[in-house]
Motif scaffolding. Structure first.
Motif, PDB file in Angstrom:
ATOM      1  N   THR A   1      62.443 -22.546 -12.827  1.00 29.36           N
ATOM      2  CA  THR A   1      61.783 -21.269 -12.554  1.00 29.36           C
ATOM      3  C   THR A   1      62.496 -20.492 -11.450  1.00 29.36           C
ATOM      4  O   THR A   1      62.519 -19.258 -11.467  1.00 29.36           O
ATOM      5  CB  THR A   1      60.312 -21.486 -12.154  1.00 29.36           C
ATOM      6  N   LYS A   2      63.092 -21.232 -10.507  1.00 31.48           N
ATOM      7  CA  LYS A   2      63.852 -20.537  -9.455  1.00 31.48           C
ATOM      8  C   LYS A   2      65.088 -19.876 -10.035  1.00 31.48           C
ATOM      9  O   LYS A   2      65.439 -18.748  -9.665  1.00 31.48           O
ATOM     10  CB  LYS A   2      64.241 -21.526  -8.358  1.00 31.48           C
ATOM     11  N   GLN A   3      65.758 -20.582 -10.944  1.00 27.99           N
ATOM     12  CA  GLN A   3      66.953 -20.005 -11.572  1.00 27.99           C
ATOM     13  C   GLN A   3      66.593 -18.773 -12.397  1.00 27.99           C
ATOM     14  O   GLN A   3      67.367 -17.813 -12.479  1.00 27.99           O
ATOM     15  CB  GLN A   3      67.647 -21.047 -12.472  1.00 27.99           C
ATOM     16  N   LEU A   4      65.404 -18.811 -12.990  1.00 25.89           N
ATOM     17  CA  LEU A   4      64.958 -17.667 -13.798  1.00 25.89           C
ATOM     18  C   LEU A   4      64.356 -16.555 -12.935  1.00 25.89           C
ATOM     19  O   LEU A   4      64.028 -15.485 -13.454  1.00 25.89           O
ATOM     20  CB  LEU A   4      63.911 -18.133 -14.826  1.00 25.89           C
ATOM     21  N   ASN A   5      64.195 -16.858 -11.626  1.00 23.30           N
ATOM     22  CA  ASN A   5      63.680 -15.873 -10.668  1.00 23.30           C
ATOM     23  C   ASN A   5      62.302 -15.334 -11.085  1.00 23.30           C
ATOM     24  O   ASN A   5      62.036 -14.137 -11.007  1.00 23.30           O
ATOM     25  CB  ASN A   5      64.674 -14.718 -10.501  1.00 23.30           C
ATOM     26  N   ILE A   6      61.415 -16.255 -11.536  1.00 19.85           N
ATOM     27  CA  ILE A   6      60.088 -15.841 -11.982  1.00 19.85           C
ATOM     28  C   ILE A   6      59.187 -15.484 -10.791  1.00 19.85           C
ATOM     29  O   ILE A   6      58.373 -14.587 -10.871  1.00 19.85           O
ATOM     30  CB  ILE A   6      59.445 -16.945 -12.837  1.00 19.85           C
ATOM     31  N   GLY A   7      59.340 -16.208  -9.657  1.00 20.46           N
ATOM     32  CA  GLY A   7      58.644 -15.818  -8.449  1.00 20.46           C
ATOM     33  C   GLY A   7      57.410 -16.630  -8.114  1.00 20.46           C
ATOM     34  O   GLY A   7      57.261 -17.799  -8.499  1.00 20.46           O
ATOM     35  N   PHE A   8      56.482 -16.008  -7.387  1.00 21.19           N
ATOM     36  CA  PHE A   8      55.329 -16.668  -6.779  1.00 21.19           C
ATOM     37  C   PHE A   8      54.442 -17.393  -7.786  1.00 21.19           C
ATOM     38  O   PHE A   8      54.032 -18.531  -7.565  1.00 21.19           O
ATOM     39  CB  PHE A   8      54.511 -15.623  -6.010  1.00 21.19           C
ATOM     40  N   VAL A   9      54.113 -16.756  -8.886  1.00 18.17           N
ATOM     41  CA  VAL A   9      53.194 -17.347  -9.864  1.00 18.17           C
ATOM     42  C   VAL A   9      53.743 -18.666 -10.400  1.00 18.17           C
ATOM     43  O   VAL A   9      53.015 -19.651 -10.570  1.00 18.17           O
ATOM     44  CB  VAL A   9      52.916 -16.370 -11.021  1.00 18.17           C
ATOM     45  N   ALA A  10      55.044 -18.717 -10.649  1.00 20.66           N
ATOM     46  CA  ALA A  10      55.663 -19.936 -11.156  1.00 20.66           C
ATOM     47  C   ALA A  10      55.533 -21.077 -10.152  1.00 20.66           C
ATOM     48  O   ALA A  10      55.262 -22.222 -10.526  1.00 20.66           O
ATOM     49  CB  ALA A  10      57.126 -19.687 -11.479  1.00 20.66           C
ATOM     50  N   VAL A  11      55.718 -20.785  -8.871  1.00 23.01           N
ATOM     51  CA  VAL A  11      55.569 -21.807  -7.829  1.00 23.01           C
ATOM     52  C   VAL A  11      54.120 -22.306  -7.787  1.00 23.01           C
ATOM     53  O   VAL A  11      53.858 -23.503  -7.697  1.00 23.01           O
ATOM     54  CB  VAL A  11      55.986 -21.251  -6.453  1.00 23.01           C
ATOM     55  N   ALA A  12      53.159 -21.387  -7.867  1.00 29.43           N
ATOM     56  CA  ALA A  12      51.746 -21.765  -7.838  1.00 29.43           C
ATOM     57  C   ALA A  12      51.370 -22.639  -9.026  1.00 29.43           C
ATOM     58  O   ALA A  12      50.489 -23.505  -8.929  1.00 29.43           O
ATOM     59  CB  ALA A  12      50.877 -20.513  -7.817  1.00 29.43           C
ATOM     60  N   LEU A  13      52.031 -22.471 -10.155  1.00 27.30           N
ATOM     61  CA  LEU A  13      51.716 -23.242 -11.364  1.00 27.30           C
ATOM     62  C   LEU A  13      52.410 -24.606 -11.402  1.00 27.30           C
ATOM     63  O   LEU A  13      52.194 -25.381 -12.334  1.00 27.30           O
ATOM     64  CB  LEU A  13      52.107 -22.445 -12.612  1.00 27.30           C
ATOM     65  N   ALA A  14      53.206 -24.916 -10.406  1.00 25.75           N
ATOM     66  CA  ALA A  14      53.930 -26.189 -10.400  1.00 25.75           C
ATOM     67  C   ALA A  14      52.978 -27.376 -10.440  1.00 25.75           C
ATOM     68  O   ALA A  14      53.220 -28.365 -11.145  1.00 25.75           O
ATOM     69  CB  ALA A  14      54.831 -26.278  -9.166  1.00 25.75           C
TER      70      ALA A  14
END
Length: 452
Positions: A410-423
């Motif tokens: 998700t970091k490589q795709l630069n999705i951002g905050f929501v992706a981190v919260a869904l980890a």
């Protein structure tokens, strides 16, 4: 077997639901007060110090849990061995297991103190801790690890009592120390003008008092699980059993906690406001999950006792009952947290940016809480029959390997905050699916035995 005062509980007979609830309620209250330790710290520094101090206290949890989690896993192993010997009425074996547990805790205290102090700077650097948070985070950790033996002895002592069905005494001692922690937090910060050092000192002193209380109680206990200091030794067979069951849990807990350091580093990249918001969210998250954790521990003890007594069908029925109870309680609390998110976060911080981040975390994650019920209850049931390896491997793959791959992608795709919260939710879903499969292929699910 001599039972002494009737503070223990034989879960091999009587109503399954009643045993689970009666055992879980004091444990849930205990977990509630245990959460008050760091929650009160976060609340006090957020309202009376600064958001940087709040971020410092909150961001240290994954580092503390890396060390404490490893030791807590061994407490799980000790609890299973003790509950099995208690259920089998093996008084001699029970005494050996109890004294081995206490002796091992002395050794762990020394190792945890030294290890904790050594990893502070490397871990803060690894988490990419911002400069405005670094000094206070380091101070909090230094004070905490000097007093870490308190939490280790409390966990081990509580594990002994809970293994024989006594969840009330650990609760009473924990309530006392949690209230003391609150008073000391306010005294050190508001009266003496201390900051992060004050809340850390309050936590350590409170933990030491709870540990001392539970050791005194076990020393005075007349039943076979009481401590007799002259008998203190390490029994090879007991230690082998504790390590066989507890070491996988220890490794899983420590590695999972360490993996949260990676997650924290992603959160730290959003700045101190996001760190503080995540810190507050994590405290509320812990409160919502108290019932499922209490029921998981309750079912572990019940499965352990009935497995030791060879009441297989009763052990299986206790797992199904625990699943149902955990789903209901988690759903009710999750919905409440979702709709009251802004008001709840606002209790911890007046900063609008901190509140905004905290609310976003809650509303993204809470819809996935029900999945946790399955991985917690089934993992506890498997440990209750001595199968600690499978839950450990599954949780490591789900909470560590998968989660880190997910965050990297998700970091490589630069999705951002929501992706981190869904980890976290993504790991919960995978873990629950795998543990359901494992449970249905385990000896507990497949074997038949006497009725309830």
């Amino acid at each position: 077997m001599a039972r002494g005062r009737k503070t223990d509980s034989d879960m091999t007979q009587g109503s399954i639901g009643r045993h689970l609830v009666e055992f879980a309620i004091p444990m849930a209250i205990g977990l509630l007060f245990q959460q008050l330790y760091n929650t009160v710290d976060t609340l006090v520094v957020g309202n009376f110090v600064s958001k940087e101090a709040q971020a410092a206290v909150g961001s240290t949890g994954s580092i503390i849990n890396t060390v404490v989690g490893f030791c807590a896993g061994l407490a799980t192993g000790a609890s299973v061995i003790i509950s099995q010997r208690y259920g089998a009425h093996d008084e001699k074996g029970l005494r050996k297991a109890v004294h081995t547990t206490i002796a091992v805790t002395f050794l762990l205290s020394v190792l945890a103190t030294a290890g904790g102090l050594l990893i502070i700077d490397p871990m803060l650097r690894f988490m990419q801790t911002p400069a405005d948070v670094w000094e206070e985070a380091g101070l909090y950790l230094t004070i905490y690890f000097w007093g870490v033996s308190g939490i280790l002895f409390y966990n081990m002592g509580s594990g002994i009592l809970r293994a024989v069905g006594d969840s009330r005494r650990p609760l009473l001692f924990l309530i006392l120390s949690a209230l003391l922690n609150t008073v000391l937090d306010l005294f050190f910060v508001l009266v003496l003008g201390m900051k992060v050092d004050g809340v850390a000192l309050a936590t350590v002193l409170s933990q030491i008092i709870s540990a001392a209380a539970i050791l005194v109680s076990l020393t005075r206990e007349k039943a076979a699980y009481g401590i007799r200091w002259r008998e203190m030794t390490i029994d090879r067979e007991s230690l082998s059993g504790i390590l066989r069951i507890g070491l996988p849990s220890s490794i899983q807990s420590a590695i999972t906690a360490f993996s949260n350091v990676f997650v924290q580093s992603y959160i730290n990249a959003f700045g101190s406001a996001c760190m503080a918001g995540y810190s507050v969210y994590s405290k509320l998250d812990a409160f919502v999950l108290i019932p499922v954790q209490a029921l998981a521990m309750s079912s572990t003890t019940m499965v352990g006792q009935n497995w030791g007594a060879k009441k297989i069908r009763r052990a299986k029925q206790s797992v199904s009952t625990a699943i149902g109870l955990s789903l209901i309680s988690t759903a009710v609390l999750g919905v409440a947290a979702f709709f009251a998110a802004r008001e709840l976060i606002g209790l911890f911080s007046p900063d609008p940016e901190v509140v905004s981040y905290g609310v976003r975390f809650i509303q993204i994650v809470t819809p996935f809480y029900l999945t946790i019920c399955f991985n917690q209850i089934y993992a506890g049931a498997l440990r209750g029959i001595g199968d600690a390896t499978a839950p450990t491997v599954i949780m490591l793959c789900s909470f560590v390997v998968f989660r880190q791959i997910y965050l990297f992608v998700t970091k490589q795709l630069n999705i951002g905050f929501v992706a981190v919260a869904l980890a976290y939710p993504m790991g919960w879903i995978l873990c629950s699916a795998l543990l359901i499969i494992r449970y249905r292929s385990s000896r507990l699910f497949r074997e038949s035995g006497p009725g309830v």
